[in-house]
Write a protein that holds these residues in place. Structure first.
Motif, mmCIF file in Angstrom:
data_model
loop_
_atom_site.group_PDB
_atom_site.id
_atom_site.type_symbol
_atom_site.label_atom_id
_atom_site.label_comp_id
_atom_site.label_asym_id
_atom_site.label_seq_id
_atom_site.Cartn_x
_atom_site.Cartn_y
_atom_site.Cartn_z
ATOM 1 N N GLU A 1 33.880 23.922 51.860
ATOM 2 C CA GLU A 1 32.032 23.975 51.699
ATOM 3 C C GLU A 1 32.253 25.370 51.063
ATOM 4 O OE1 GLU A 1 31.422 23.704 56.165
ATOM 5 O OE2 GLU A 1 30.816 21.394 55.433
ATOM 6 N N ILE A 2 30.480 24.982 50.140
ATOM 7 C CA ILE A 2 30.324 26.501 49.908
ATOM 8 C C ILE A 2 28.376 26.580 50.218
ATOM 9 C CG2 ILE A 2 31.549 26.956 48.024
ATOM 10 C CD1 ILE A 2 29.467 25.389 46.052
ATOM 11 N N TYR A 3 28.661 27.823 50.236
ATOM 12 C CA TYR A 3 27.164 28.602 50.678
ATOM 13 C C TYR A 3 26.154 28.477 49.336
ATOM 14 C CZ TYR A 3 22.210 30.385 53.433
ATOM 15 O OH TYR A 3 21.449 29.798 53.304
ATOM 16 N N ILE A 4 25.244 27.767 49.198
ATOM 17 C CA ILE A 4 24.640 27.953 47.701
ATOM 18 C C ILE A 4 23.408 27.362 47.356
ATOM 19 C CG2 ILE A 4 25.561 25.353 46.743
ATOM 20 C CD1 ILE A 4 26.969 27.116 44.257
ATOM 21 N N ARG A 5 22.065 27.672 46.120
ATOM 22 C CA ARG A 5 21.380 26.971 45.980
ATOM 23 C C ARG A 5 21.732 25.632 45.221
ATOM 24 N NH1 ARG A 5 20.671 32.314 45.586
ATOM 25 N NH2 ARG A 5 18.292 33.050 45.737
ATOM 26 N N HIS A 6 21.595 24.778 46.633
ATOM 27 C CA HIS A 6 22.222 23.093 45.397
ATOM 28 C C HIS A 6 21.681 22.815 44.723
ATOM 29 C CE1 HIS A 6 19.270 23.125 48.998
ATOM 30 N NE2 HIS A 6 20.289 21.767 49.592
ATOM 31 N N PHE A 7 20.183 22.703 45.002
ATOM 32 C CA PHE A 7 19.830 22.059 43.673
ATOM 33 C C PHE A 7 20.102 22.527 42.576
ATOM 34 C CE2 PHE A 7 16.294 21.709 40.770
ATOM 35 C CZ PHE A 7 16.303 20.288 40.266
ATOM 36 N N LEU A 8 19.780 23.857 42.232
ATOM 37 C CA LEU A 8 20.718 24.636 40.565
ATOM 38 C C LEU A 8 21.857 23.904 40.486
ATOM 39 C CD1 LEU A 8 19.037 28.226 40.458
ATOM 40 C CD2 LEU A 8 18.390 26.502 39.464
ATOM 41 N N PHE A 9 22.949 23.976 41.623
ATOM 42 C CA PHE A 9 24.188 23.721 41.476
ATOM 43 C C PHE A 9 23.985 22.162 41.130
ATOM 44 C CE2 PHE A 9 27.779 21.574 43.382
ATOM 45 C CZ PHE A 9 29.132 22.394 42.738
ATOM 46 N N LEU A 10 23.651 21.469 41.419
ATOM 47 C CA LEU A 10 23.039 19.948 41.319
ATOM 48 C C LEU A 10 22.613 20.285 39.910
ATOM 49 C CD1 LEU A 10 21.643 17.370 43.657
ATOM 50 C CD2 LEU A 10 23.827 17.534 42.631
ATOM 51 N N LYS A 11 21.953 20.640 39.302
ATOM 52 C CA LYS A 11 21.232 20.554 37.700
ATOM 53 C C LYS A 11 22.658 21.227 36.784
ATOM 54 C CE LYS A 11 18.728 23.635 35.753
ATOM 55 N NZ LYS A 11 18.560 23.155 34.396
ATOM 56 N N LEU A 12 23.048 22.260 37.052
ATOM 57 C CA LEU A 12 24.598 22.802 36.564
ATOM 58 C C LEU A 12 24.649 21.397 36.055
ATOM 59 C CD1 LEU A 12 24.996 25.383 34.920
ATOM 60 C CD2 LEU A 12 26.659 26.086 36.816
#
Lengths: 120, 220
Positions: free
Chosen positions: B129-140
């Motif tokens: 589990e990670i705490y992250i800006r998940h939309f940017l993560f998905l985009k990347l």
């Protein structure tokens, strides 16, 4: 009337071909542009119905190549997209009004094919 | 020239959102096309039976099954799109990267199929589990997947693996032809900076390294 259907969606194109055969329209179907070119060289089709977006060779490119092999064949394009379709390039190959939108209405398709065969 | 990176990033994010939704729209349209043809075939067979042709019940059952399968596939696609759309609800969130990678794969399966490339996410050894800006993560992840697929080697299969230790998360896209151009752009650099990540290309692989504290949470 002898028709070639080309679309990478096997389930869609095989079912459409079966329905056309019920209406006494002789139909071959294939899921790749490269295979379609081989069939066009072998058989004497009246009409080729081509999906625009396919893996490998696109419908427009395929239309151009088919036109080189069979100058007299009628070409119709099918597209699921409105904005992306290159109407200018499509019309240059198939003529004005040479496209159909998915999902295809079989009566509309047959109507268009009859018009092409009658030279309307 | 002054380049507004925030604006560029917003535009690129919107482009990615547009690309995904257009891809899904195309996929759903194809599914509707298949359902339409099968419904038409059932109608044809019904009309033929009415005219005295023997009814092929097995064929009807098989058509019904095909329609059900397409409805099930569409439901999965719509669920994925819904999850993707809700990724913009919160800026940061605790997420499982493996689940997000599978979501990206599901959303982008059509462009991959168009270039005859398949992809698979290998299951992580243990839940991460990670705490992250998940939309940017998905985009990347989406950009990496599309780049890897465009530059896939002769096997035409991209394998995505995930590994992590206490402070870092590594994601590898294997099966890439290393002779092709490097994967870089200003917006990718910006996303990497925001996510505190770096990207490298090794022999046949694109490697992403996220400098994260796995135990970071919304409360921290």
């Amino acid at each position: 009337m002898y028709v070639l259907l080309v679309d990478d969606e096997k389930e869609l194109i095989s079912t459409l071909a079966e329905r056309l055969s019920f209406r006494n329209i002789k139909t071959d179907w294939i899921t790749s542009g490269e295979e379609a070119l081989r069939l066009v060289q072998k058989n004497d089709y009246d009409i080729a119905v081509l999906d625009i977006k396919m893996p490998g060779i696109s419908g427009i490119e395929l239309g151009e190549k088919i036109r080189e092999i069979c100058p007299d064949i009628h070409i119709l394009f099918c597209t699921g997209q409105g904005l992306d379709f290159n109407y200018k390039a499509g019309s240059a190959i198939g003529g004005e009004d040479s496209y159909l939108f998915k999902p295809i209405d079989i009566n509309n398709l047959i109507g268009k094919m009859n018009e092409l065969m009658e030279g309307v | 020239m002054i380049v507004n990176t925030d604006w560029n990033l917003s535009t690129e994010s919107l482009k990615f959102f547009g690309k995904v939704t257009a891809t899904v729209a195309h996929e759903l349209n194809n599914t509707i096309g298949i359902i339409n043809e099968n419904a038409g075939l059932m109608e044809d067979l019904g009309l033929m039976a009415k005219q005295g042709h023997p009814a092929d019940i097995d064929k009807w059952i098989s058509i019904c099954k095909k329609i059900s399968e397409q409805v099930k596939n569409s439901h999965e696609t719509i669920s994925s799109l819904n999850r993707f759309a809700h990724c913009t609800d919160e800026e940061k969130k605790t997420v499982n990267p493996e689940i997000l990678l599978n979501l990206v794969l599901n959303l982008l399966k059509r462009p991959l199929a168009q270039i005859e490339v398949s992809a698979e996410v290998l299951p992580a050894e243990e839940p991460i589990e990670i705490y992250i800006r998940h939309f940017l993560f998905l985009k990347l992840m989406g950009e990496c997947l599309l780049y890897a697929a465009d530059n896939a080697d002769q096997n035409k299969k991209i394998i995505i693996s995930i590994n992590s230790d206490a402070k870092r998360l590594g994601i590898k896209f294997s099966g890439v032809n290393k002779t092709k151009s490097n994967f870089h752009s200003n917006t990718i650099e910006e996303v990497l900076k925001i996510l505190d990540a770096k990207i490298t290309q090794e022999e046949g692989k694109i490697c992403l390294l996220f400098f994260l504290d796995k135990h970071d949470s919304e409360n921290n």
